[in-house]
Design an enzyme around this catalytic site. Structure first.
Site, PDB file in Angstrom:
ATOM      1  N   TYR A 135       0.800  -1.223   0.000  1.00 40.55           N
ATOM      2  CA  TYR A 135       0.000   0.000   0.000  1.00 40.55           C
ATOM      3  C   TYR A 135       0.835   1.277   0.000  1.00 40.55           C
ATOM      4  O   TYR A 135       0.320   2.352   0.269  1.00 40.55           O
ATOM      5  CB  TYR A 135      -0.929   0.013   1.224  1.00 40.55           C
ATOM      6  CG  TYR A 135      -2.058  -0.993   1.151  1.00 40.55           C
ATOM      7  CD1 TYR A 135      -1.792  -2.357   1.021  1.00 40.55           C
ATOM      8  CD2 TYR A 135      -3.381  -0.592   1.207  1.00 40.55           C
ATOM      9  CE1 TYR A 135      -2.807  -3.292   0.957  1.00 40.55           C
ATOM     10  CE2 TYR A 135      -4.416  -1.519   1.146  1.00 40.55           C
ATOM     11  CZ  TYR A 135      -4.119  -2.866   1.023  1.00 40.55           C
ATOM     12  OH  TYR A 135      -5.141  -3.785   0.960  1.00 40.55           O
ATOM     13  N   LYS A 186       1.724 -15.541   3.666  1.00 43.76           N
ATOM     14  CA  LYS A 186       1.847 -16.463   2.531  1.00 43.76           C
ATOM     15  C   LYS A 186       3.346 -16.690   2.348  1.00 43.76           C
ATOM     16  O   LYS A 186       3.920 -16.485   1.278  1.00 43.76           O
ATOM     17  CB  LYS A 186       1.206 -15.820   1.295  1.00 43.76           C
ATOM     18  CG  LYS A 186       1.024 -16.736   0.122  1.00 43.76           C
ATOM     19  CD  LYS A 186      -0.032 -17.808   0.325  1.00 43.76           C
ATOM     20  CE  LYS A 186      -0.052 -18.755  -0.849  1.00 43.76           C
ATOM     21  NZ  LYS A 186      -0.852 -19.964  -0.595  1.00 43.76           N
ATOM     22  N   ASP A 219      -4.690 -18.307   2.513  1.00 45.07           N
ATOM     23  CA  ASP A 219      -5.743 -19.070   1.832  1.00 45.07           C
ATOM     24  C   ASP A 219      -6.405 -20.054   2.788  1.00 45.07           C
ATOM     25  O   ASP A 219      -7.635 -20.197   2.809  1.00 45.07           O
ATOM     26  CB  ASP A 219      -5.194 -19.781   0.579  1.00 45.07           C
ATOM     27  CG  ASP A 219      -3.842 -20.440   0.803  1.00 45.07           C
ATOM     28  OD1 ASP A 219      -3.204 -20.162   1.840  1.00 45.07           O
ATOM     29  OD2 ASP A 219      -3.412 -21.241  -0.042  1.00 45.07           O
ATOM     30  N   ASP A 243      -6.342  -6.505   5.458  1.00 44.70           N
ATOM     31  CA  ASP A 243      -7.482  -5.848   4.820  1.00 44.70           C
ATOM     32  C   ASP A 243      -8.534  -6.887   4.446  1.00 44.70           C
ATOM     33  O   ASP A 243      -9.727  -6.745   4.736  1.00 44.70           O
ATOM     34  CB  ASP A 243      -6.952  -5.135   3.549  1.00 44.70           C
ATOM     35  CG  ASP A 243      -7.937  -4.133   2.987  1.00 44.70           C
ATOM     36  OD1 ASP A 243      -9.027  -3.984   3.551  1.00 44.70           O
ATOM     37  OD2 ASP A 243      -7.605  -3.493   1.970  1.00 44.70           O
ATOM     38  N   ASP A 247     -12.236  -7.883   6.625  1.00 48.44           N
ATOM     39  CA  ASP A 247     -13.565  -7.713   6.033  1.00 48.44           C
ATOM     40  C   ASP A 247     -14.350  -9.029   6.075  1.00 48.44           C
ATOM     41  O   ASP A 247     -15.550  -9.038   6.349  1.00 48.44           O
ATOM     42  CB  ASP A 247     -13.457  -7.220   4.584  1.00 48.44           C
ATOM     43  CG  ASP A 247     -13.462  -5.699   4.509  1.00 48.44           C
ATOM     44  OD1 ASP A 247     -13.221  -5.053   5.545  1.00 48.44           O
ATOM     45  OD2 ASP A 247     -13.725  -5.148   3.427  1.00 48.44           O
TER      46      ASP A 247
END
Ligand SMILES: NC(=O)c1ccc[n+]([C@@H]2O[C@H](COP(=O)([O-])OP(=O)(O)OC[C@H]3O[C@@H](n4cnc5c(N)ncnc54)[C@H](O)[C@@H]3O)[C@@H](O)[C@H]2O)c1
Length: 355
Positions: A135, A186, A219, A243, A247
């Site tokens: 970001y 990951k 995942d 993020d 959510d």
């Protein structure tokens, strides 16, 4: 006396902040607490009128003259590029160095979850790194618009940035009696930044032997947040993964209207905002759920050490859900203002108004 900047913002922002302030003022009166509440006009109206988003001097004042910010939401269809929202929101994150995005996801009532397998309330606290990762805008495009186009988006992880968010998660877990912190990454594919996170996680976690630690690939965590979210207690993740999983966790614990968040630089500054946006589709209709904003007041009180007052707000919210005294998005038929009044009355023990 702590000074709080109120930035109601756009759309339903002012509607939900009004109810949050109603509850805060009732708690202040009932518990003898003092906060200096100062409303600031940053948002689309001012931008459209004056062409100003927020000035450097106003950022400086927010940093130096205020102890915390309570924000509604920013975003207005009359500003198609949402320049004002980017300036104000991202500006505060960067200029106030709010490196912790804290997303407590609590299922307060099992009926609120879309997951039918969940039959009891649970809490899952998510710590998302808020300043680095993908970001930062670092990267670039080359030969744009041609068949040879190259686009690069860098994933930035610094030792300082990674360490401070991981420490914040462990400190929170340790101070709140939570027994487990899970790192979401990951690292099998993103080996460089992922490796840094794994090493620092083990190192910092070693300072908190009372807290169990484990790591999950993002995942696998996405599957588990649908399958058995109640198994997790505290999650710490990079900007991008945080993020996404926050959510997902917000949705399985009651949806947008219910979820509060905090952007923090511990010891320096704090900004509290509901997770939802300005919802222009329902602005002015009285249908906005104020609970996300009201629970932000709970986070704010907790932040200033008023844990009992914060707990009473959470109890009042649970009571409103149990009584069905809610807005339509969570099954009730009250207006934004009626829900705010109901919760404020419950917080100070007054009889709940009849809807
Ligand atoms: N932090 C922020 O200020 C923030 C966050 C997200 C989006 N936005 C901005 O908000 C605007 C609208 O974005 P969006 O539609 O993608 O997201 P949104 O969260 O505003 O709305 C998504 C959907 O959820 C509903 N909803 C949202 N909050 C609700 C509440 N409290 N009660 C009941 N229903 C609620 C809305 O009616 C809409 O149908 C855009 O300009 C966007 O950029 C701002």
């Amino acid at each position: 006396m702590p000074r709080i900047a109120l930035i109601p913002g756009d759309g339903i922002g002012p509607e939900v902040v009004r109810e949050a302030v109603r509850v805060l003022e009732r708690v202040m009166r009932g518990d003898g607490l003092s906060f200096d509440l100062v409303e600031l006009p940053y948002g689309a109206e001012r931008y459209l009128r004056e062409g100003v988003t927020i000035t450097d001097e106003e950022f400086r004042a927010l940093d130096e003259d205020y102890d915390a910010v309570l924000l509604g939401a920013l975003g207005d269809p009359r500003v198609p590029g949402n320049e004002h929202a980017k300036d104000i929101l991202l500006g505060m994150r960067v200029k106030l160095d709010l490196y912790v995005n804290f997303r407590p996801c609590a299922l307060l009532s099992p009926e609120l979850s879309p997951l039918r397998s969940i039959d009891a309330p649970f809490r899952l606290d998510i710590f998302r790194e808020n300043t680095e990762g993908e970001y930062t805008g670092m990267g670039g495009s080359f030969k744009m618009g041609t068949p040879d186009e190259v686009a690069i988006e860098e994933n930035i992880g610094t030792r300082k940035g990674v360490e401070r968010i991981i420490r914040a998660a462990f400190e929170w877990a340790s101070s709140r009696g939570r027994t487990r912190v899970t790192l979401v990454d990951k690292a099998n594919v993103l080996r460089h930044v992922g490796g840094l996170w794994r090493r620092v996680f083990a190192e910092v976690g070693g300072d908190f032997p009372e807290v169990r630690r484990d790591a999950m690939y993002v995942d696998a965590m996405a599957m588990d947040l649908v399958r058995r979210p109640q198994e997790y207690e505290v999650i710490v993740a990079s900007n991008l993964f945080g993020d996404i999983v926050s959510d997902l966790a917000a949705e399985v614990t009651g949806g947008l209207g219910m979820a509060p968040s905090a952007n923090l630089h511990p010891g320096r500054h704090a900004l509290f905002e509901p997770v939802h946006g300005s919802a222009p589709d329902i602005a002015g209709t009285g249908r906005a759920n104020p609970i996300g904003a009201i629970r932000c007041v709970g986070l704010l009180l907790d932040h200033f050490g008023h844990h009992d007052s914060a707990a009473r707000i959470e109890d009042a919210v649970v009571a409103s859900l149990e009584a069905g005294s809610t807005t339509p998005d969570v099954g009730g038929d009250l207006s934004t203002e009626q829900v705010g009044e109901w919760i404020a009355n419950h917080v100070d023990g007054a009889p709940a108004p009849v809807s």
